[in-house]
Design a protein around this motif. Structure first.
Motif, PDB file in Angstrom:
ATOM      1  N   THR A   1       0.854  -1.149  -0.060  1.00 16.18           N
ATOM      2  CA  THR A   1      -0.014   0.238   0.062  1.00 16.18           C
ATOM      3  C   THR A   1       0.871   1.337   0.038  1.00 16.18           C
ATOM      4  OG1 THR A   1      -1.764  -1.072   1.178  1.00 16.18           O
ATOM      5  CG2 THR A   1      -1.891   1.357   1.391  1.00 16.18           C
ATOM      6  N   VAL A   2       1.979   1.263   0.800  1.00 17.04           N
ATOM      7  CA  VAL A   2       2.604   2.409   0.787  1.00 17.04           C
ATOM      8  C   VAL A   2       3.563   2.436  -0.529  1.00 17.04           C
ATOM      9  CG1 VAL A   2       5.009   3.370   1.904  1.00 17.04           C
ATOM     10  CG2 VAL A   2       3.168   2.402   3.151  1.00 17.04           C
ATOM     11  N   ALA A   3       3.798   1.559  -1.132  1.00 15.15           N
ATOM     12  CA  ALA A   3       4.692   1.578  -2.493  1.00 15.15           C
ATOM     13  C   ALA A   3       3.486   2.018  -3.439  1.00 15.15           C
ATOM     14  CB  ALA A   3       4.761   0.370  -2.947  1.00 15.15           C
ATOM     15  N   PHE A   4       2.284   2.028  -3.367  1.00 14.48           N
ATOM     16  CA  PHE A   4       1.318   2.181  -4.417  1.00 14.48           C
ATOM     17  C   PHE A   4       1.254   3.950  -4.079  1.00 14.48           C
ATOM     18  CE2 PHE A   4      -3.090   3.889  -4.665  1.00 14.48           C
ATOM     19  CZ  PHE A   4      -3.536   3.562  -6.039  1.00 14.48           C
ATOM     20  N   TYR A   5       0.977   4.426  -2.640  1.00 16.35           N
ATOM     21  CA  TYR A   5       0.766   5.725  -2.473  1.00 16.35           C
ATOM     22  C   TYR A   5       2.241   6.193  -2.755  1.00 16.35           C
ATOM     23  CZ  TYR A   5      -3.891   4.690  -1.075  1.00 16.35           C
ATOM     24  OH  TYR A   5      -5.251   4.540  -1.285  1.00 16.35           O
ATOM     25  N   LYS A   6       3.505   6.013  -3.048  1.00 13.64           N
ATOM     26  CA  LYS A   6       4.530   6.751  -3.063  1.00 13.64           C
ATOM     27  C   LYS A   6       4.358   7.098  -4.697  1.00 13.64           C
ATOM     28  CE  LYS A   6       7.902   5.164   0.281  1.00 13.64           C
ATOM     29  NZ  LYS A   6       8.921   4.392   0.363  1.00 13.64           N
ATOM     30  N   LEU A   7       3.824   6.151  -5.462  1.00 13.07           N
ATOM     31  CA  LEU A   7       3.813   6.416  -6.695  1.00 13.07           C
ATOM     32  C   LEU A   7       2.698   7.634  -6.951  1.00 13.07           C
ATOM     33  CD1 LEU A   7       3.247   2.833  -8.390  1.00 13.07           C
ATOM     34  CD2 LEU A   7       5.019   4.435  -8.659  1.00 13.07           C
ATOM     35  N   LEU A   8       2.037   7.911  -6.167  1.00 11.02           N
ATOM     36  CA  LEU A   8       1.121   9.195  -6.266  1.00 11.02           C
ATOM     37  C   LEU A   8       1.800  10.377  -5.683  1.00 11.02           C
ATOM     38  CD1 LEU A   8      -2.476   7.569  -5.367  1.00 11.02           C
ATOM     39  CD2 LEU A   8      -1.780   8.447  -7.670  1.00 11.02           C
ATOM     40  N   GLY A   9       2.955  10.083  -5.175  1.00 14.46           N
ATOM     41  CA  GLY A   9       3.667  11.355  -4.803  1.00 14.46           C
ATOM     42  C   GLY A   9       3.846  11.442  -3.128  1.00 14.46           C
ATOM     43  N   PHE A  10       3.317  10.654  -2.479  1.00 17.42           N
ATOM     44  CA  PHE A  10       3.443  11.010  -0.887  1.00 17.42           C
ATOM     45  C   PHE A  10       4.673  10.132  -0.511  1.00 17.42           C
ATOM     46  CE2 PHE A  10      -1.412  10.085  -1.605  1.00 17.42           C
ATOM     47  CZ  PHE A  10      -1.842  11.063  -0.748  1.00 17.42           C
ATOM     48  N   GLU A  11       5.280  10.880   0.415  1.00 13.47           N
ATOM     49  CA  GLU A  11       6.605  10.499   1.103  1.00 13.47           C
ATOM     50  C   GLU A  11       6.383   9.891   2.567  1.00 13.47           C
ATOM     51  OE1 GLU A  11      10.699  12.944   2.394  1.00 13.47           O
ATOM     52  OE2 GLU A  11       9.290  13.904   1.236  1.00 13.47           O
ATOM     53  N   PHE A  12       6.994   8.909   2.721  1.00 15.83           N
ATOM     54  CA  PHE A  12       6.588   8.214   3.799  1.00 15.83           C
ATOM     55  C   PHE A  12       7.701   8.088   4.835  1.00 15.83           C
ATOM     56  CE2 PHE A  12       3.128   6.591   1.542  1.00 15.83           C
ATOM     57  CZ  PHE A  12       2.204   6.396   2.193  1.00 15.83           C
ATOM     58  N   PRO A  13       7.696   8.377   6.274  1.00 22.01           N
ATOM     59  CA  PRO A  13       8.698   7.893   7.182  1.00 22.01           C
ATOM     60  C   PRO A  13       9.156   6.727   7.231  1.00 22.01           C
ATOM     61  CG  PRO A  13       6.554   8.205   8.433  1.00 22.01           C
ATOM     62  CD  PRO A  13       6.291   8.529   7.034  1.00 22.01           C
ATOM     63  N   GLU A  14      10.221   6.081   8.012  1.00 21.92           N
ATOM     64  CA  GLU A  14      10.391   4.586   7.832  1.00 21.92           C
ATOM     65  C   GLU A  14       9.503   4.069   8.918  1.00 21.92           C
ATOM     66  OE1 GLU A  14      13.108   3.008   6.504  1.00 21.92           O
ATOM     67  OE2 GLU A  14      13.607   4.763   5.299  1.00 21.92           O
ATOM     68  N   PHE A  15       8.967   2.894   8.561  1.00 24.55           N
ATOM     69  CA  PHE A  15       8.298   2.075   9.534  1.00 24.55           C
ATOM     70  C   PHE A  15       8.586   0.596   9.555  1.00 24.55           C
ATOM     71  CE2 PHE A  15       6.266   1.791   5.171  1.00 24.55           C
ATOM     72  CZ  PHE A  15       6.082   0.542   5.018  1.00 24.55           C
ATOM     73  N   GLY A  16       8.151  -0.103  10.433  1.00 24.71           N
ATOM     74  CA  GLY A  16       8.565  -1.644  10.662  1.00 24.71           C
ATOM     75  C   GLY A  16       7.533  -2.419  10.221  1.00 24.71           C
ATOM     76  N   PRO A  17       7.738  -3.698  10.288  1.00 23.49           N
ATOM     77  CA  PRO A  17       7.087  -4.846   9.777  1.00 23.49           C
ATOM     78  C   PRO A  17       5.938  -5.046  10.892  1.00 23.49           C
ATOM     79  CG  PRO A  17       9.196  -5.810  10.430  1.00 23.49           C
ATOM     80  CD  PRO A  17       9.285  -4.186  10.522  1.00 23.49           C
ATOM     81  N   ASP A  18       5.927  -4.479  11.880  1.00 23.31           N
ATOM     82  CA  ASP A  18       5.021  -4.714  12.838  1.00 23.31           C
ATOM     83  C   ASP A  18       3.933  -3.384  13.278  1.00 23.31           C
ATOM     84  OD1 ASP A  18       5.964  -7.395  13.507  1.00 23.31           O
ATOM     85  OD2 ASP A  18       7.273  -6.401  14.928  1.00 23.31           O
ATOM     86  N   ASP A  19       4.548  -2.169  12.442  1.00 25.37           N
ATOM     87  CA  ASP A  19       3.561  -1.180  12.345  1.00 25.37           C
ATOM     88  C   ASP A  19       2.304  -1.509  12.046  1.00 25.37           C
ATOM     89  OD1 ASP A  19       5.560   0.001  13.585  1.00 25.37           O
ATOM     90  OD2 ASP A  19       6.179   1.104  11.761  1.00 25.37           O
TER      91      ASP A  19
END
Length: 127
Positions: free
Chosen positions: A17-35
């Motif tokens: 989901t984060v990879a998809f929204y990055k394609l729409l221009g969103f920038e994300f902080p680091e997150f972990g597998p348990d988030d």
């Protein structure tokens, strides 16, 4: 004063989901597998996008989340060419365009894409 503060979607796989929204221009902080909750970086006063795991949403609401069959929100592009470029990048990445880019009769270049969990996002620009 009441104003829109956030839009929420649920996710069965936050990494996808984060990879998809990055394609729409969103920038994300680091997150972990348990988030179980992640939000893109925003400026104060901006509307936030909240992404929660489907499991967390079911825990909070008592039932599994079901993406809507209509657009959840729309992303404004600067130009019609940018609509085409974003739509092409999403399609090339394997995402489903439910509406290919077209010149809508209301004066916008418009397309609709599904995120990995089925939420539909409109992409548009003024003609």
């Amino acid at each position: 004063m009441i104003k829109l503060n956030a839009v929420a979607v649920s996710s069965k796989d936050i990494t996808k989901t984060v990879a998809f929204y990055k394609l729409l221009g969103f920038e994300f902080p680091e997150f972990g597998p348990d988030d179980k909750h992640v939000e893109p970086i925003t400026k104060p006063g901006d509307v936030r996008l909240m992404i929660d795991t489907a499991e967390l949403m079911e825990q909070l609401t008592g039932h599994p989340p079901t993406p809507p069959n209509h657009s959840s929100f729309a992303m404004l592009c600067d130009t019609p060419a940018e609509v085409d470029a974003v739509a092409a990048a999403l399609k090339d990445a394997g995402h489903v365009l439910t509406v290919e880019p077209w010149d809508a009769f209301w004066g916008q270049r418009y397309a609709t894409v599904k995120d990995p969990d089925g939420y539909q996002i409109d992409i548009f620009a003024e003609l």
